[in-house]
Design a protein around this motif. Sequence first.
Motif, PDB file in Angstrom:
ATOM      1  N   GLY A  62     127.061 -52.225 -55.332  1.00  9.76           N
ATOM      2  CA  GLY A  62     126.065 -52.888 -56.165  1.00  9.76           C
ATOM      3  C   GLY A  62     125.640 -52.025 -57.333  1.00  9.76           C
ATOM      4  N   SER A  63     125.480 -50.722 -57.089  1.00 12.53           N
ATOM      5  CA  SER A  63     125.058 -49.809 -58.147  1.00 12.53           C
ATOM      6  C   SER A  63     126.121 -49.656 -59.232  1.00 12.53           C
ATOM      7  CB  SER A  63     124.732 -48.445 -57.533  1.00 12.53           C
ATOM      8  OG  SER A  63     124.320 -47.538 -58.519  1.00 12.53           O
ATOM      9  N   CYS A  98     121.800 -56.053 -53.635  1.00 10.09           N
ATOM     10  CA  CYS A  98     120.863 -56.465 -54.692  1.00 10.09           C
ATOM     11  C   CYS A  98     120.080 -55.269 -55.249  1.00 10.09           C
ATOM     12  CB  CYS A  98     119.901 -57.517 -54.152  1.00 10.09           C
ATOM     13  SG  CYS A  98     120.681 -59.101 -53.759  1.00 10.09           S
ATOM     14  N   ILE A  99     119.528 -54.458 -54.362  1.00 11.85           N
ATOM     15  CA  ILE A  99     118.743 -53.318 -54.831  1.00 11.85           C
ATOM     16  C   ILE A  99     119.654 -52.250 -55.421  1.00 11.85           C
ATOM     17  CG2 ILE A  99     117.122 -51.497 -54.159  1.00 11.85           C
ATOM     18  CD1 ILE A  99     115.872 -53.367 -52.203  1.00 11.85           C
ATOM     19  N   GLY A 100     120.881 -52.134 -54.898  1.00 15.71           N
ATOM     20  CA  GLY A 100     121.850 -51.216 -55.486  1.00 15.71           C
ATOM     21  C   GLY A 100     122.185 -51.614 -56.916  1.00 15.71           C
ATOM     22  N   PHE A 101     122.363 -52.915 -57.156  1.00 18.26           N
ATOM     23  CA  PHE A 101     122.632 -53.399 -58.515  1.00 18.26           C
ATOM     24  C   PHE A 101     121.456 -53.074 -59.428  1.00 18.26           C
ATOM     25  CE2 PHE A 101     122.473 -56.431 -61.968  1.00 18.26           C
ATOM     26  CZ  PHE A 101     123.800 -56.512 -62.389  1.00 18.26           C
ATOM     27  N   ASN A 139     119.615 -44.958 -51.476  1.00 21.54           N
ATOM     28  CA  ASN A 139     119.287 -44.533 -52.831  1.00 21.54           C
ATOM     29  C   ASN A 139     120.246 -43.443 -53.312  1.00 21.54           C
ATOM     30  OD1 ASN A 139     116.064 -43.752 -54.414  1.00 21.54           O
ATOM     31  ND2 ASN A 139     117.885 -44.739 -55.204  1.00 21.54           N
ATOM     32  N   LEU A 140     120.619 -42.551 -52.404  1.00 28.56           N
ATOM     33  CA  LEU A 140     121.571 -41.497 -52.750  1.00 28.56           C
ATOM     34  C   LEU A 140     122.924 -42.083 -53.112  1.00 28.56           C
ATOM     35  CD1 LEU A 140     122.340 -38.525 -52.986  1.00 28.56           C
ATOM     36  CD2 LEU A 140     122.789 -38.500 -50.511  1.00 28.56           C
ATOM     37  N   ALA A 141     123.377 -43.057 -52.327  1.00 30.64           N
ATOM     38  CA  ALA A 141     124.669 -43.702 -52.601  1.00 30.64           C
ATOM     39  C   ALA A 141     124.650 -44.412 -53.954  1.00 30.64           C
ATOM     40  CB  ALA A 141     125.004 -44.698 -51.491  1.00 30.64           C
ATOM     41  N   SER A 142     123.572 -45.135 -54.241  1.00 29.80           N
ATOM     42  CA  SER A 142     123.497 -45.879 -55.502  1.00 29.80           C
ATOM     43  C   SER A 142     123.324 -44.936 -56.689  1.00 29.80           C
ATOM     44  CB  SER A 142     122.346 -46.898 -55.459  1.00 29.80           C
ATOM     45  OG  SER A 142     121.093 -46.268 -55.275  1.00 29.80           O
ATOM     46  N   ASN A 143     122.583 -43.849 -56.505  1.00 29.04           N
ATOM     47  CA  ASN A 143     122.413 -42.879 -57.589  1.00 29.04           C
ATOM     48  C   ASN A 143     123.738 -42.212 -57.967  1.00 29.04           C
ATOM     49  OD1 ASN A 143     119.674 -43.021 -58.271  1.00 29.04           O
ATOM     50  ND2 ASN A 143     119.074 -41.677 -56.612  1.00 29.04           N
ATOM     51  N   VAL A 144     124.461 -41.719 -56.962  1.00 25.33           N
ATOM     52  CA  VAL A 144     125.702 -40.988 -57.224  1.00 25.33           C
ATOM     53  C   VAL A 144     126.765 -41.901 -57.828  1.00 25.33           C
ATOM     54  CG1 VAL A 144     127.609 -39.738 -56.137  1.00 25.33           C
ATOM     55  CG2 VAL A 144     125.256 -39.242 -55.461  1.00 25.33           C
TER      56      VAL A 144
END
Length: 226
Positions: free
Chosen positions: A92-93, A151-154, A190-195
Amino acid sequence: MDALDPLHIGLLGLCFLTAAAFFAGLIDSVAGGGGLISLPATLLAGVPPQMALGTGKFMASMGTTASFLTYARSGVVAWRVAAVGTGFSLVGSILGARAVLFIDNAVLGKVILVLLPLADLLTFMPVRSPREGKSVGTIALYAVTPLLCTCIGFYDGFFGPGTGSFMLLGLHCLLGLGLVTSSATAKAFNLASNVSSLVVFIVSGKVYYFAALPMALANVAGNIVG
């Protein structure tokens, strides 16, 4: 200085951003929402919107790593939930970060002005869940978790501020995890989506390293203190 600081924010501007990064990390480690401090500060320093988002991701990736490791050592992460949702948060991110790069900086600045107050409002909205402490059901684990993380990852890849708070509230209210467990598990997502979104911004040349490096160190310190 010119080679390292192409935007010429100067030493005073760098000190301002470093202080903002520390307090962002302090808040982020406890309840999320640190981006509501660091992103406006970066924009006020004169960094263009896309580069401000990329710089924020560089900083947040370092800070979230420190915070997540602290929580992991404390044994409060819901690893079963984290295992199911992390991949969805990552995908998603990436999609969110790629989408924001298609928006012109002038337009993106206006979008950020609209999203920031909404993120502020949702972040500080008080929410209580009567299901706190109950085990996570099968439907919640395998249906709600992937949808929530995607959704939040996006959102995190596209914008970011408030992501930790939104994920914490989602895990608390929709999955029934306790607040401390929700906060700890949210850090994994959050770490996964940030990286993952950071990789997209780095490849696109949207990280302002002159500020990103000291901001990252300050953010890590704030996360550890928090």
